[in-house]
Design an enzyme around this catalytic site. Structure first.
Site, PDB file in Angstrom:
ATOM      1  N   TYR A  36      55.905  75.084 -24.897  1.00  0.00           N
ATOM      2  CA  TYR A  36      55.944  74.471 -23.563  1.00  0.00           C
ATOM      3  C   TYR A  36      55.520  73.004 -23.608  1.00  0.00           C
ATOM      4  O   TYR A  36      55.728  72.269 -22.651  1.00  0.00           O
ATOM      5  CB  TYR A  36      55.017  75.206 -22.594  1.00  0.00           C
ATOM      6  CG  TYR A  36      55.340  76.655 -22.373  1.00  0.00           C
ATOM      7  CD1 TYR A  36      56.563  77.214 -22.755  1.00  0.00           C
ATOM      8  CD2 TYR A  36      54.414  77.501 -21.770  1.00  0.00           C
ATOM      9  CE1 TYR A  36      56.834  78.548 -22.555  1.00  0.00           C
ATOM     10  CE2 TYR A  36      54.684  78.832 -21.555  1.00  0.00           C
ATOM     11  CZ  TYR A  36      55.893  79.359 -21.945  1.00  0.00           C
ATOM     12  OH  TYR A  36      56.147  80.687 -21.736  1.00  0.00           O
ATOM     13  N   HIS A 102      55.801  84.655 -29.837  1.00  0.00           N
ATOM     14  CA  HIS A 102      56.661  84.308 -28.715  1.00  0.00           C
ATOM     15  C   HIS A 102      58.030  84.976 -28.774  1.00  0.00           C
ATOM     16  O   HIS A 102      58.661  85.206 -27.738  1.00  0.00           O
ATOM     17  CB  HIS A 102      56.837  82.780 -28.679  1.00  0.00           C
ATOM     18  CG  HIS A 102      57.156  82.235 -27.332  1.00  0.00           C
ATOM     19  ND1 HIS A 102      56.864  80.945 -26.950  1.00  0.00           N
ATOM     20  CD2 HIS A 102      57.747  82.795 -26.245  1.00  0.00           C
ATOM     21  CE1 HIS A 102      57.249  80.735 -25.705  1.00  0.00           C
ATOM     22  NE2 HIS A 102      57.805  81.836 -25.258  1.00  0.00           N
ATOM     23  N   SER A 181      58.850  85.729 -15.155  1.00  0.00           N
ATOM     24  CA  SER A 181      60.019  85.492 -14.298  1.00  0.00           C
ATOM     25  C   SER A 181      60.202  86.609 -13.268  1.00  0.00           C
ATOM     26  O   SER A 181      61.296  87.155 -13.122  1.00  0.00           O
ATOM     27  CB  SER A 181      61.291  85.352 -15.148  1.00  0.00           C
ATOM     28  OG  SER A 181      61.104  84.434 -16.198  1.00  0.00           O
ATOM     29  N   PRO A 182      59.138  86.962 -12.526  1.00  0.00           N
ATOM     30  CA  PRO A 182      59.231  88.092 -11.591  1.00  0.00           C
ATOM     31  C   PRO A 182      60.131  87.826 -10.391  1.00  0.00           C
ATOM     32  O   PRO A 182      60.490  88.775  -9.679  1.00  0.00           O
ATOM     33  CB  PRO A 182      57.772  88.308 -11.156  1.00  0.00           C
ATOM     34  CG  PRO A 182      57.128  86.976 -11.342  1.00  0.00           C
ATOM     35  CD  PRO A 182      57.780  86.378 -12.551  1.00  0.00           C
ATOM     36  N   GLY A 186      63.200  82.062  -9.952  1.00  0.00           N
ATOM     37  CA  GLY A 186      63.336  81.484  -8.624  1.00  0.00           C
ATOM     38  C   GLY A 186      64.588  81.902  -7.872  1.00  0.00           C
ATOM     39  O   GLY A 186      64.741  81.587  -6.686  1.00  0.00           O
TER      40      GLY A 186
END
Length: 275
Positions: A36, A102, A181-182, A186
């Site tokens: 990130y 990861h 990413s629930p 978005g």
């Protein structure tokens, strides 16, 4: 993942303000990764509040020429040690609470990667081990080497692959699911369009209708659905919604208090599965 010093305009999008607002609201887990490219920012931000934070980071993704989406995976034992030292230095900490691989490697057996990660635990550099983007077989083999405390996988109303093979094993092992990413990056927070009204499954309409009943947004309902996975499946679930805005953060926090009825959950389950 998207927190950056550069480009932040106004207090609402100040990354330090976002993280501190999360801590002030009682959120205790801060999740980052070397990929990130914001570990130094996170380290500076939590420095005076380290004892309030369960700090998670990840290793294994190596960008190709800094191009998003183009990466290699390194998980060999020497790189495990190198990556941990580098992340700890950028974060300014002596120990990382939760350290993830990861992404699964196609070249290094997962036993070798986790064995090296376990050495970090023995040396006091890491407290708990996690995996992300792996298969059920990967998790089973890894757990045989060292307990895997957390598995970070995508889980939302429209991304439910975790339910097929991973979830039964997770329940057997007692691993915590960290659901990234629930709101499907978005997608489930966006304003419904006319095209959505013509959709076959009506998921967006359902999110809006249920949201109206709870004085909540569609995105909050989608996030609340993930919060409810713990009681539905009997496994610990920690939703991991990302944000770069204080206002959005507060909406995410409030979603934890949206209590969905059994009928609402069944409706969302059926529509989400059909998406």
């Amino acid at each position: 993942m998207r927190l950056r010093d550069e480009g932040a305009t106004g207090t609402d999008h100040d990354p330090v303000a976002v993280v501190h607002a999360a801590l002030d609201a009682g959120i205790t887990m801060v999740d980052t990764a070397d990929a990130y490219q914001n570990e130094e920012l996170i380290g500076r931000t939590i420095r005076g509040r380290r004892d309030e934070v369960l700090l998670a980071s990840k290793f294994g993704l190596v960008w190709r020429d800094q191009v998003a989406g183009g990466f290699d995976v390194r998980a060999d034992p020497s790189y495990v040690r190198e990556a941990c030292e580098a992340s700890s230095a950028r974060l300014g900490v002596d120990v990382i609470d939760l350290y993830y691989l990861h992404h699964r490697s196609e070249t290094t057996p997962i036993e070798e990667s986790v064995g090296a990660m376990a050495e970090l635990v023995g040396q006091g550099k890491v407290r708990y081990l996690g995996l992300s983007n792996v298969t059920a077989e990967d998790l089973r083999r890894a757990h045989a080497v060292h307990p895997i405390a957390a598995l970070q996988e995508q889980w939302s109303l429209v991304h439910r692959d975790i339910e097929h093979q991973l979830l039964p094993l997770i329940a057997d092992l007692g691993t915590v699911v960290v659901a990234h990413s629930p709101t499907s990056h978005g997608l489930l927070q966006q304003v419904r369009s006319a095209a959505d009204d013509r959709g076959a499954n009506g998921l967006r309409a359902a999110l809006d209708e249920i949201g109206d009943a709870h004085d909540a947004t569609a995105g909050q309902v989608a996030l609340a659905w993930v919060h409810h996975r713990q009681q539905v499946h009997g496994v610990p679930v920690v939703p991991l919604p990302g944000t770069t805005s204080v206002d959005h953060l507060r909406l995410n926090v409030a979603a934890a208090d949206v209590g969905l009825s059994d009928d609402e959950l069944r409706r969302l389950d059926s529509l989400g599965a059909a998406s």
